[in-house]
Write a protein that holds these residues in place. Structure first.
Motif, PDB file in Angstrom:
ATOM      1  N   THR A  61       0.831  -1.205   0.000  1.00  0.00           N
ATOM      2  CA  THR A  61       0.000   0.000   0.000  1.00  0.00           C
ATOM      3  C   THR A  61       0.864   1.252   0.000  1.00  0.00           C
ATOM      4  OG1 THR A  61      -1.746  -1.185   1.189  1.00  0.00           O
ATOM      5  CG2 THR A  61      -1.820   1.220   1.240  1.00  0.00           C
ATOM      6  N   GLU A  80       1.207   4.321  -3.110  1.00  0.00           N
ATOM      7  CA  GLU A  80       1.167   5.770  -2.905  1.00  0.00           C
ATOM      8  C   GLU A  80       2.475   6.430  -3.325  1.00  0.00           C
ATOM      9  OE1 GLU A  80       0.234   6.139   1.199  1.00  0.00           O
ATOM     10  OE2 GLU A  80      -1.817   5.346   0.991  1.00  0.00           O
ATOM     11  N   ASP A 115      -1.430   2.803 -10.539  1.00  0.00           N
ATOM     12  CA  ASP A 115      -2.864   2.600 -10.320  1.00  0.00           C
ATOM     13  C   ASP A 115      -3.157   1.361  -9.484  1.00  0.00           C
ATOM     14  OD1 ASP A 115      -3.829   4.826 -12.085  1.00  0.00           O
ATOM     15  OD2 ASP A 115      -2.712   3.671 -13.567  1.00  0.00           O
ATOM     16  N   TRP A 116      -2.428   0.296  -9.755  1.00  0.00           N
ATOM     17  CA  TRP A 116      -2.593  -0.946  -8.990  1.00  0.00           C
ATOM     18  C   TRP A 116      -1.223  -1.459  -8.568  1.00  0.00           C
ATOM     19  CZ3 TRP A 116      -5.813  -4.170 -13.061  1.00  0.00           C
ATOM     20  CH2 TRP A 116      -7.051  -3.542 -13.281  1.00  0.00           C
ATOM     21  N   SER A 152      -5.508  -1.215  -4.869  1.00  0.00           N
ATOM     22  CA  SER A 152      -5.810  -0.026  -5.669  1.00  0.00           C
ATOM     23  C   SER A 152      -6.445   1.010  -4.760  1.00  0.00           C
ATOM     24  CB  SER A 152      -6.752  -0.383  -6.819  1.00  0.00           C
ATOM     25  OG  SER A 152      -8.027  -0.755  -6.309  1.00  0.00           O
ATOM     26  N   ALA A 153      -6.920   2.103  -5.363  1.00  0.00           N
ATOM     27  CA  ALA A 153      -7.599   3.134  -4.578  1.00  0.00           C
ATOM     28  C   ALA A 153      -8.882   2.594  -3.955  1.00  0.00           C
ATOM     29  CB  ALA A 153      -7.907   4.336  -5.464  1.00  0.00           C
ATOM     30  N   ASP A 154      -9.393   1.492  -4.498  1.00  0.00           N
ATOM     31  CA  ASP A 154     -10.625   0.895  -3.975  1.00  0.00           C
ATOM     32  C   ASP A 154     -10.375  -0.041  -2.804  1.00  0.00           C
ATOM     33  OD1 ASP A 154     -12.143   2.197  -5.926  1.00  0.00           O
ATOM     34  OD2 ASP A 154     -11.799   0.592  -7.377  1.00  0.00           O
TER      35      ASP A 154
END
Length: 398
Positions: free
Chosen positions: A336, A340, A345-346, A370-372
């Motif tokens: 994670t 960042e 994106d992933w 991802s952002a999700d």
């Protein structure tokens, strides 16, 4: 996959023409219809009779054959096929294609066709490396001509190097990849794979245990969905996939240069295990023990961050950038943070601790971050991981 497809096969004049007979058989095994065209030079290596017998079709040879023109003119012949293959593609044939010449049946068909064309070059290594031939290759690629091979190996002339025609099954795979339709048709995707080797001296290097198996499987899965894949690989244990552009590199700097030269792309998947550091000043000579017990001092420099470089591009950044995180502890937290930090994106994260057997093994267990959030996938074969990831990429690019 080739059932019902009509292939126009132009056979050039070179010793590799004998492989084209097997190519005809392989294409027909997969349900394709093959219409052969022989150049005059090709007839010095394979006969019209043997070619026709294997294809179970008429062989076309002469631009000014009145019977052939009456039955099927060369314009119609060039356009009635679904796909055109030139194998072997000699230096002469490629020069005619690049220059727009049309002074025999083969070159006229290539000028008149409105279908995609795949060439399988075959020539002496010096001819392959000649500046004129390199210019012709660049022109043809700029015109959208597809290439498969050539391979490196022993030549009929006794020399060794690049110039051997791709094997029939490699050509078949390239034809299938070009004709496949799927959700990624028309998309260009870059995939990096394998380790990098950072030299210490001419015989030693820094590397890691990556086999290249996962990156190769991802490239195959993306191609199976119709993508045009540029595969950039370090010195991996696993052979690269066929039917796509393959660029071989050794170091991180070479990989970065290959990636940037392959842009623009719709997506980039950075599965390579790039060495974080290199020796700042690699020795030109083998470092030897001097008997004093003194250890050599190696000064390290940080390698370029390929993932971050591409992720933060203002121009030519792919719509989707996928990185990998091979970790041995705190996998999700480290991955994670990497997402960042790098700006991708992933991140596809996995635990490569020795007890997992994942690095160099046949299976993988990944979490896609991802952002999700984090999506945990169960342990499965690397091929299955690749198919699932390719489907996720197709959905994201749709």
């Amino acid at each position: 996959m080739l059932a019902g497809k009509r292939i126009l096969l132009i056979i050039g004049g070179g010793i590799a023409a004998f492989k084209s007979l097997d190519l005809i058989r392989r294409l027909r095994e997969r349900g394709a219809t093959v219409t052969p065209v022989l150049t005059r030079a090709a007839e010095e290596f394979v006969t019209p009779l043997s070619t026709s017998a294997l294809a179970a079709e008429k062989v076309y040879r002469d631009l000014f054959d009145l019977t052939d023109e009456a039955e099927m003119g060369h314009i119609e012949l060039s356009r009635s096929a679904d796909f055109v293959v030139v194998a072997p593609a000699t230096a002469d044939l490629m020069a005619k294609m690049a220059g727009g010449l049309a002074n025999d049946l083969a070159s006229t068909l290539l000028m008149a066709t409105d279908k995609r064309v795949l060439v399988a070059p075959a020539m002496n290594v010096r001819m392959w490396q000649h500046p004129a031939n390199r210019r012709n290759i660049a022109t043809l690629k700029g015109d959208g001509i597809l290439f498969v091979g050539p391979n490196e190996g022993d030549m009929a002339c006794g020399e060794y190097g690049p110039g051997r025609m791709a094997e029939p099954l490699e050509i078949v795979a390239a034809v299938e990849a070009a004709l496949v339709s799927g959700p990624l048709k028309g998309k260009h995707i870059i995939v990096t794979s394998g380790p990098t080797h950072e030299p210490i001296d001419p015989v030693r290097y820094i590397a890691n245990r990556s086999s290249g198996a996962q990156g190769t499987a991802i490239a195959r899965a993306l191609a199976a969905l119709g993508a045009e894949v540029t595969f950039i690989t370090g010195p991996a244990e696993v052979d690269p996939p066929v039917g796509m552009a393959v660029r071989r590199v050794n170091t991180a700097n070479e990989m970065l240069a290959a990636v940037t030269s392959a842009l623009p792309a719709d997506a980039a998947v950075f599965a390579a295990a790039v060495a974080d550091w290199r020796v700042a000043s690699a020795s030109d000579s083998k470092i030897k023990k001097d008997g004093s017990g003194a250890l050599p001092v190696l000064e390290f420099a940080e390698n370029p961050d390929i993932l971050a470089t591409v992720s933060k591009m203002k121009k030519d950044r792919p719509n989707l950038v996928v990185g990998f995180a091979a970790e041995t502890d705190d996998v999700i937290a480290h991955a994670t943070a990497k997402l960042e930090r790098k700006g991708c994106d992933w991140i596809v994260a996995n635990d490569v601790s020795p007890e997992t057997g994942i690095m160099g093994g046949a299976e993988n267990a990944v979490t896609v971050i991802s952002a999700d959030g984090a999506d945990n996938w169960p342990r499965m074969t690397k091929a299955a991981v690749s198919e699932r990831l390719a489907a996720k990429i197709a959905e994201a690019l749709s």
